[in-house]
Each structure stands twice: as structure tokens, then as C-alpha cells.
Design a protein around this motif. Sequence first.
Motif, PDB file in Angstrom:
ATOM      1  N   HIS A  80      38.142  34.935  24.021  1.00  0.00           N
ATOM      2  CA  HIS A  80      39.026  34.506  25.146  1.00  0.00           C
ATOM      3  C   HIS A  80      40.192  35.824  25.128  1.00  0.00           C
ATOM      4  N   HIS A  81      40.780  36.104  23.913  1.00  0.00           N
ATOM      5  CA  HIS A  81      41.916  37.083  23.735  1.00  0.00           C
ATOM      6  C   HIS A  81      41.657  38.070  22.794  1.00  0.00           C
ATOM      7  N   LEU A  82      40.352  38.238  22.261  1.00  0.00           N
ATOM      8  CA  LEU A  82      40.074  39.327  21.341  1.00  0.00           C
ATOM      9  C   LEU A  82      41.228  39.424  20.084  1.00  0.00           C
ATOM     10  N   VAL A  83      41.606  38.419  19.678  1.00  0.00           N
ATOM     11  CA  VAL A  83      42.449  38.184  18.679  1.00  0.00           C
ATOM     12  C   VAL A  83      41.619  37.645  17.459  1.00  0.00           C
ATOM     13  N   PRO A  84      41.956  37.754  16.083  1.00  0.00           N
ATOM     14  CA  PRO A  84      41.331  36.966  14.992  1.00  0.00           C
ATOM     15  C   PRO A  84      41.697  35.632  15.095  1.00  0.00           C
ATOM     16  N   PHE A  85      40.567  34.954  14.613  1.00  0.00           N
ATOM     17  CA  PHE A  85      40.916  33.684  13.884  1.00  0.00           C
ATOM     18  C   PHE A  85      39.836  33.612  12.451  1.00  0.00           C
ATOM     19  N   TYR A  86      40.527  32.862  11.702  1.00  0.00           N
ATOM     20  CA  TYR A  86      39.925  32.809  10.259  1.00  0.00           C
ATOM     21  C   TYR A  86      40.168  31.471   9.673  1.00  0.00           C
ATOM     22  N   GLY A  87      39.250  31.298   8.793  1.00  0.00           N
ATOM     23  CA  GLY A  87      39.338  30.252   8.171  1.00  0.00           C
ATOM     24  C   GLY A  87      38.208  30.021   7.106  1.00  0.00           C
ATOM     25  N   LYS A  88      37.943  28.707   6.915  1.00  0.00           N
ATOM     26  CA  LYS A  88      36.710  28.193   5.928  1.00  0.00           C
ATOM     27  C   LYS A  88      35.701  27.276   6.716  1.00  0.00           C
ATOM     28  N   ALA A  89      34.383  27.618   6.170  1.00  0.00           N
ATOM     29  CA  ALA A  89      33.499  26.662   6.631  1.00  0.00           C
ATOM     30  C   ALA A  89      32.913  25.849   5.458  1.00  0.00           C
ATOM     31  N   HIS A  90      32.292  24.625   5.704  1.00  0.00           N
ATOM     32  CA  HIS A  90      31.612  23.722   4.790  1.00  0.00           C
ATOM     33  C   HIS A  90      30.213  23.541   5.323  1.00  0.00           C
ATOM     34  N   GLU A 147      42.441  29.083  11.643  1.00  0.00           N
ATOM     35  CA  GLU A 147      43.957  29.317  12.346  1.00  0.00           C
ATOM     36  C   GLU A 147      43.576  30.346  13.191  1.00  0.00           C
ATOM     37  N   HIS A 148      44.060  30.317  14.513  1.00  0.00           N
ATOM     38  CA  HIS A 148      43.789  31.064  15.513  1.00  0.00           C
ATOM     39  C   HIS A 148      44.928  31.965  15.903  1.00  0.00           C
ATOM     40  N   MET A 149      44.907  33.153  15.904  1.00  0.00           N
ATOM     41  CA  MET A 149      45.980  34.078  16.136  1.00  0.00           C
ATOM     42  C   MET A 149      46.560  34.046  17.722  1.00  0.00           C
ATOM     43  N   THR A 152      48.871  31.345  17.171  1.00  0.00           N
ATOM     44  CA  THR A 152      50.199  31.695  16.506  1.00  0.00           C
ATOM     45  C   THR A 152      51.022  32.937  16.878  1.00  0.00           C
ATOM     46  N   MET A 153      50.340  33.826  17.400  1.00  0.00           N
ATOM     47  CA  MET A 153      51.224  35.194  17.960  1.00  0.00           C
ATOM     48  C   MET A 153      51.719  35.141  19.468  1.00  0.00           C
ATOM     49  N   ARG A 154      50.886  34.418  20.372  1.00  0.00           N
ATOM     50  CA  ARG A 154      51.265  34.232  21.638  1.00  0.00           C
ATOM     51  C   ARG A 154      51.232  32.977  22.095  1.00  0.00           C
ATOM     52  N   GLY A 155      51.317  32.674  23.155  1.00  0.00           N
ATOM     53  CA  GLY A 155      51.528  31.295  23.887  1.00  0.00           C
ATOM     54  C   GLY A 155      52.288  30.448  23.359  1.00  0.00           C
ATOM     55  N   GLY A 160      50.219  28.566  11.247  1.00  0.00           N
ATOM     56  CA  GLY A 160      50.078  27.370  10.316  1.00  0.00           C
ATOM     57  C   GLY A 160      48.945  26.343  10.993  1.00  0.00           C
ATOM     58  N   SER A 161      49.010  26.238  12.130  1.00  0.00           N
ATOM     59  CA  SER A 161      48.304  25.142  12.934  1.00  0.00           C
ATOM     60  C   SER A 161      46.756  25.394  12.639  1.00  0.00           C
ATOM     61  N   LYS A 162      46.096  24.406  12.342  1.00  0.00           N
ATOM     62  CA  LYS A 162      44.509  24.655  12.149  1.00  0.00           C
ATOM     63  C   LYS A 162      43.888  23.789  12.972  1.00  0.00           C
ATOM     64  N   THR A 163      42.792  24.301  13.494  1.00  0.00           N
ATOM     65  CA  THR A 163      41.828  23.737  14.209  1.00  0.00           C
ATOM     66  C   THR A 163      40.412  23.381  13.716  1.00  0.00           C
ATOM     67  N   VAL A 164      39.869  22.254  13.588  1.00  0.00           N
ATOM     68  CA  VAL A 164      38.980  21.714  12.925  1.00  0.00           C
ATOM     69  C   VAL A 164      37.968  21.274  13.829  1.00  0.00           C
ATOM     70  N   THR A 165      36.549  21.701  13.517  1.00  0.00           N
ATOM     71  CA  THR A 165      35.526  21.499  14.276  1.00  0.00           C
ATOM     72  C   THR A 165      34.449  20.938  13.327  1.00  0.00           C
TER      73      THR A 165
END
Length: 189
Positions: A80-90, A147-149, A152-155, A160-165
Motif C-alpha cells: 500500500h505504501h512501499l515502505v518496509p515491514f519486518y518481523g518474525k515468522a513461526h 512492525e509496519h513502518m 510507525t513513520m507516518r499516519g 513498536g506496535s506489532k501486528t500478529v496474524t
Amino acid sequence: MSKVDLNKIEEAVKMILEAVGEDTTREGLQDTPTRVAKMYAEMFSGINEDPREFFSTVFHEEHEELVLVKDIPFYSMCEHHLVPFYGKAHVAYIPHDGKVAGLSKLGRCVESVARRPQLQERITSTVADTLMEMLQPFGVYVVIEAEHMCMTMRGLKKPGSKTVTSVARGVFEEDEVKRREVISFIQMS
């Protein structure tokens, strides 16, 4: 799918920099379009990959209990914004008929799916569906924390907020005890 057009990316980056009022001839920006083009080629390398290819070789082992690889780091780009999101997968599965994959293949699958313009929800379901198709296990359970930039960077600007799916397939979808078991292992430190 076609190869990445580095020249086109360079032109586009130069146009963006000019559009925001930058001087693309100044020292710090002269090579930026080239650097960004190379970075995008790497970050979007999953577009031309099929994650199923990592499961073309499987092994047979007398094991039909939980297999879990947790804390697999990944980086992706929000479509949607072409900015990074990063985290970990299980990633967890229960083999059927002793059909198991090399453990690194689970991480390669996550990486391949993440390296394209993406949504976290789609990464989660694509990884799960790929394992179900290629390994035909009793079940698959995938959890992704990121964590989705764009948050965190805009809007909203909430660093530090995390999204879990999560996605449950097969026995993890049907059996509450199995689902709780895998969740407890994921939560272990």
C-alpha cells in the motif's frame, strides 16, 4: 515474469526526488537512484520465485508429531505504501506418512513469499497453503509478528506496535488441543 528493469526504477526514483524538491545532482543523491534500483531488485526478488520449489525434495522419517521452526526473521514491503515491514515468522506442521522438509526450507519459503510487494495476511496464508499443498501434512500453523513502518513513520505514528496474524490449516483448525500446544511452544522463550 520479466526481469527487474533497473533503468526504469532509477528514472522513477530520480523523478520522486525531483518531485519532493530535491536536487538530484548534489553529491549525496547522485548515485541514490542506482542504489535504490539495486535494493529493489533484491527486496522484490520473490516476485519471480515460486515458494513451492523449496519443497521439491522431501525426506521420509518416522515422525508424525509437531515440527516447529520459530523466530524466522523476514523483511517485506507494504504494497500500500512501499515502505518496509519486518518481523518474525513461526511455522509449524505435523507430518503425514513421515513426509518432512529440510528445516531451512521453511525459512526459505517465508523469505520468498515476503520478498515482493506484500500484505502480512497474505504472507501468512501463502506460507500455510504452500506447506499444505507440498507436504500434505496433518496440519499447518503459521504465526507472523511484524512492525509496519507505515504505522510507525507516518499516519498513526506508533513505533513498536506489532501486528500478529495467524493461519491454521488441517488438524490445527479442527483440534483446539493441538492448536493450544503449538501456541504454547511458540510462546516459549
